[in-house]
Structure formats: structure tokens, C-alpha cells
Design a protein around this motif. Structure first.
Motif, PDB file in Angstrom:
ATOM      1  N   ALA A 156      -5.145 -12.734  -2.899  1.00  0.00           N
ATOM      2  CA  ALA A 156      -3.978 -12.832  -3.778  1.00  0.00           C
ATOM      3  C   ALA A 156      -3.311 -11.477  -3.782  1.00  0.00           C
ATOM      4  N   GLY A 157      -2.046 -11.428  -4.137  1.00  0.00           N
ATOM      5  CA  GLY A 157      -1.339 -10.166  -4.126  1.00  0.00           C
ATOM      6  C   GLY A 157      -1.230  -9.612  -2.724  1.00  0.00           C
ATOM      7  N   SER A 158      -1.123  -8.301  -2.622  1.00  0.00           N
ATOM      8  CA  SER A 158      -0.964  -7.676  -1.301  1.00  0.00           C
ATOM      9  C   SER A 158      -1.457  -6.237  -1.340  1.00  0.00           C
ATOM     10  N   PHE A 159      -1.868  -5.779  -0.162  1.00  0.00           N
ATOM     11  CA  PHE A 159      -2.273  -4.390   0.018  1.00  0.00           C
ATOM     12  C   PHE A 159      -1.252  -3.681   0.899  1.00  0.00           C
ATOM     13  N   ARG A 160      -1.056  -2.394   0.652  1.00  0.00           N
ATOM     14  CA  ARG A 160      -0.317  -1.556   1.592  1.00  0.00           C
ATOM     15  C   ARG A 160      -0.739  -0.107   1.398  1.00  0.00           C
ATOM     16  N   GLN A 161      -0.517   0.686   2.441  1.00  0.00           N
ATOM     17  CA  GLN A 161      -0.825   2.105   2.365  1.00  0.00           C
ATOM     18  C   GLN A 161       0.174   2.789   1.434  1.00  0.00           C
ATOM     19  N   LEU A 162      -0.333   3.680   0.585  1.00  0.00           N
ATOM     20  CA  LEU A 162       0.489   4.332  -0.415  1.00  0.00           C
ATOM     21  C   LEU A 162       0.997   5.677   0.074  1.00  0.00           C
ATOM     22  N   ASP A 163       2.097   6.104  -0.522  1.00  0.00           N
ATOM     23  CA  ASP A 163       2.759   7.339  -0.133  1.00  0.00           C
ATOM     24  C   ASP A 163       2.880   8.238  -1.359  1.00  0.00           C
ATOM     25  N   ALA A 164       2.539   9.507  -1.184  1.00  0.00           N
ATOM     26  CA  ALA A 164       2.554  10.437  -2.310  1.00  0.00           C
ATOM     27  C   ALA A 164       3.953  10.633  -2.874  1.00  0.00           C
ATOM     28  N   GLU A 165       4.964  10.486  -2.064  1.00  0.00           N
ATOM     29  CA  GLU A 165       6.323  10.760  -2.528  1.00  0.00           C
ATOM     30  C   GLU A 165       6.912   9.584  -3.303  1.00  0.00           C
ATOM     31  N   THR A 166       6.621   8.371  -2.885  1.00  0.00           N
ATOM     32  CA  THR A 166       7.270   7.208  -3.493  1.00  0.00           C
ATOM     33  C   THR A 166       6.396   6.440  -4.476  1.00  0.00           C
ATOM     34  N   ASP A 167       5.071   6.595  -4.386  1.00  0.00           N
ATOM     35  CA  ASP A 167       4.173   5.760  -5.195  1.00  0.00           C
ATOM     36  C   ASP A 167       3.457   6.514  -6.305  1.00  0.00           C
TER      37      ASP A 167
END
Length: 403
Positions: A156-167
Motif C-alpha cells: 500500500a502507499g509508495s516508496f521513493r528515495q528522499l532528497d535532503a533539499e526537497t523532503d
């Protein structure tokens, strides 16, 4: 000898001492000059010069650093100095210079209004002699990924790689819902970038789980290690979740690495965590509890008067501190409707203890009964025991930061 803030042109000498102490296998030419100082960090050196003398890099005898943390202690935020990078070259060891340097650092912290100090020790007995005491244990759990199938929900939901600038704002929201224990640190943007998205030897992966509405509810910080005959290990440094559902999906993410790794290791769990209880075969996992960081009151009067208390009581404490003369005294702690008040008194103490034991009481790492049982606290009578128990109840202490 003088403790001084490190000048810019002494950085190479400072780094050489630190590298020899912590990375001797890299050899004398190991380079990390391009790496900036971490956020909140100040480097210091103990120099063999007179008080008004000019110091050269050749005058450095020992070095250290300090982080200006803001940590949660008994529900409120307090400044806590994080001692780090304590290093002495082999030709200067066992001469008392590290102790003198740390005494001077504590005095600087006191002058700056920092009443608490924390560190990760290279040797517990050494720092115990200087007044620090263990504030929490931590657990490391190594689990075959297929064992996580029992706790992995349907996708359920979703995964993605996170970014220090935007997340970063969303990550901070999750972290604040997750890291609620005493000694949790309020992380700055710079600390997030340096300590969550970067590593000393290699940078970690940072992945987040988003619910069906697109809100970040959990994140993982992890690396991969190849350990020869033991196979590849997924090392999870942080598994942070806003709730149990998010935690379950993070474990599902780890389970789905079963084709890549033989084990998943959660490196920094609270000692009270029981990560193997839900597994089909708990014996397939390895759970190891280890001693963690240490805490010290820099200034007894300032620290105790700054804390919040649930009880309105008073007690007279005789505190011994071999390193900081301003703490080696008898204090009355009185809590009333206006708050906490600490004064130096000439009176028969209700209880006696050293600064390390008092530090554990102050942050909630140990109870008065526990300290008395092992001989670290002497109490006059039962009413005093009740007063101390009311003033200093146990807290869930867990310093998550590595530094």
C-alpha cells in the motif's frame, strides 16, 4: 596549558591527531581535508602555551570537539554539549592532558550556559572517573529478511528515495513523532544533511514510505556491507515511523531485499525494543544489547533548577565531584509553585551521591532505588526515598545521535 578554539590554519594538525586516534589503519596520509566541519561543531585544542602566549600548531598537545545540541530532558528542551573527537598522540598519553582538556571544556560549557554534557566513550571507566555516567543502552538486531514476512503488510502507499533539499520538512515531521524519548536531539537542517544523508565512509540510502494520500509517514536510512563468508548485510541506521502502520511498511521494504542480502541489521534500537517477538522463529535472529552514551551535569545548580518536576518537594543533596569544584558541595533542591530553586547550604544532607549518579537521576536514566541498591546513592531514611522517587521518576532515555 590553555584550551583554545582551533584556528583555521591548525586544522591539518588537529585532523592528523584525530585520524591517528580513530583511523590508524588508514595510514598517515589519509585525506579528508575537503570535508567541512559538521553542523553545530566547534574544534578545540589544548596548547602548551602561557595564557597570553601565541599558539602554533606545534604547541598542540591534545584535541577535541564539541557539538552545541538542544536535547529533550524531562519534557523540555535544554542545551547539551556533545563531546567528540577526543584524541591524544601516543607520545602524550597517560600524562593527564586529556583530563585537563576536558576539565577546561566543561568550564567553557558552564560559562556558555550549557548545563548538560553527553558523549560516546572509547572507554567507560575512563570517562566514569571524570564524572560521566551511562545514560542508556541500545540494541542491535540482525534478522534474516524472510523472517520479516510475518510482520509485512500487503503493499500500500509508495516508496521513493528522499532528497535532503526537497523532503527535509516532511522528514522532520516524522522524526519528531518518532524520537520522543528523553535525550532526543532537535536536529538542524545542517545536521540532517551531514548525519542522515552523508556517512564517514560512504553515503547511505534514504527511502521514505508515503501513504495513499501522498504524506510521508516513515523513512529508512541504510547502507549495505559485504562481510565475506557471512554474506551481504543491509544495515538500517534509522527506521523512523509516525505510527505502527508506517513501521510495518518499512519492515516490508526491508523484507523485499531478500534477493540481495542475507541479513537485515537494525543497528540502533532502544534497549526496551523487542524486535524479535513478532518473528516466526525468534532464534533465527540475533539480538545484542550494548552500553550506550554517557551524560554529565556540567553545573549541578543550573541543571537541577532548569528541570521540570511533577512533585513539589525539597531535599538536601551532598554532591561529590572530583573534577568540577563548583559542583562539589551540598545543595538544597526545593520545588514549589514557582518552579525549582537550588541553593548551596551548610546542612546535614538527606542524601549523598557523586555527580555521575546525580546525572543519571536528572535525565531519568536510573531511579533512586536502583542507585541506592548498587551503592551509588546513600539516603537518610524512608521519607527521603519517597521524596527522591517523586522528584526523579524513571524516563525512557535514548540518545539516538552518533557523533
Amino acid at each position: 596549558m590553555q584550551l583554545r578554539t582551533l584556528p583555521e590554519d591548525h586544522r591539518d594538525a588537529w585532523r592528523a591527531m584525530v585520524n591517528y586516534a580513530f583511523r590508524p589503519a588508514q595510514g598517515p596520509d589519509w585525506e579528508d581535508r575537503d570535508r567541512p566541519w559538521p553542523d553545530l561543531f566547534t574544534a578545540f585544542g589544548l596548547y602548551d602555551v602561557p595564557p597570553d602566549g601565541e599558539a602554533d600548531a606545534e604547541d598542540l598537545r591534545t584535541v577535541c570537539g564539541s557539538y552545541d545540541f538542544t536535547a529533550k530532558i524531562r519534557g523540555d528542551w535544554h542545551r547539551a554539549g556533545g563531546v567528540s573527537a577526543v584524541a591524544s598522540p601516543p607520545e602524550r598519553r597517560r600524562q593527564g592532558t586529556v583530563g585537563r582538556m576536558l576539565d577546561a571544556l566543561l568550564e567553557r560549557c558552564r560559562e556558555a550556559g550549557t548545563a548538560f554534557s553527553v558523549l560516546w566513550p572509547f572507554e567507560y571507566a575512563f570517562y566514569r572517573r571524570l564524572g560521566w555516567a551511562t545514560c542508556n543502552d541500545y540494541a542491535e538486531a540482525t534478522i534474516p529478511p524472510e523472517q520479516l514476512a510475518a510482520v509485512a503488510p500487503d503493499p500500500a502507499g509508495s516508496f521513493r528515495q528522499l532528497d535532503a533539499e526537497t523532503d527535509l520538512a516532511a522528514i522532520r515531521t516524522v522524526h519528531e513523532a518518532w524520537a520522543t524519548e528523553s535525550l532526543a536531539v532537535r536536529r538542524t537542517d545542517g545536521w540532517w544533511r551531514e548525519r542522515a544523508f552523508r556517512g564517514w565512509e560512504k553515503d547511505p540510502y534514504v527511502y521514505g514510505w508515503f501513504d495513499d494520500g501522498g504524506t510521508l509517514r516513515g523513512y529508512l536510512v541504510y547502507t549495505f556491507d559485504d562481510d565475506g563468508d557471512d554474506g551481504r548485510d543491509m544495515r538500517v541506521w534509522e527506521c523512523a515511523s509516525a505510527d505502527d502502520a508506517a513501521r510495518a511498511h518499512l519492515l516490508r521494504f526491508c523484507r523485499d531485499h531478500d534477493s540481495q542480502v542475507e541479513t537485515v541489521t537494525f543497528t540502533s534500537l532502544p534497549a526496551w525494543a523487542r524486535p524479535i517477538d513478532e518473528l516466526p522463529d525468534p532464534r533465527a535472529a540475533t539480538l545484542e544489547v550494548k552500553p550506550g552514551p554517557m551524560v554529565r551535569l556540567v553545573d549541578v545548580a543550573d541543571a537541577l533548577s532548569a528541570l521540570s518536576y511533577d512533585a513539589r518537594e525539597s531535599v538536601v543533596l551532598a554532591v561529590s565531584d572530583d573534577r568540577c569544584a563548583w559542583n562539589d558541595d551540598t545543595f538544597e533542591l526545593r520545588v514549589d509553585a514557582a518552579g525549582a530553586h537550588v541553593t548551596r547550604v551548610e546542612a546535614t544532607p538527606d542524601a549523598e551521591l557523586d555527580v555521575g549518579a546525580l546525572s543519571q537521576l536528572a535525565v531519568g536514566a536510573r531511579t533512586p532505588a536502583e542507585l541506592e541498591r548498587v551503592g551509588d546513592l546513600t539516603v537518610a531514611d524512608s521519607p527521603v526515598r519517597e521524596t527522591l522517587a517523586a522528584l526523579f521518576p524513571r524516563e525512557r532515555t535514548f540518545l539516538r545521535e552518533g557523533f
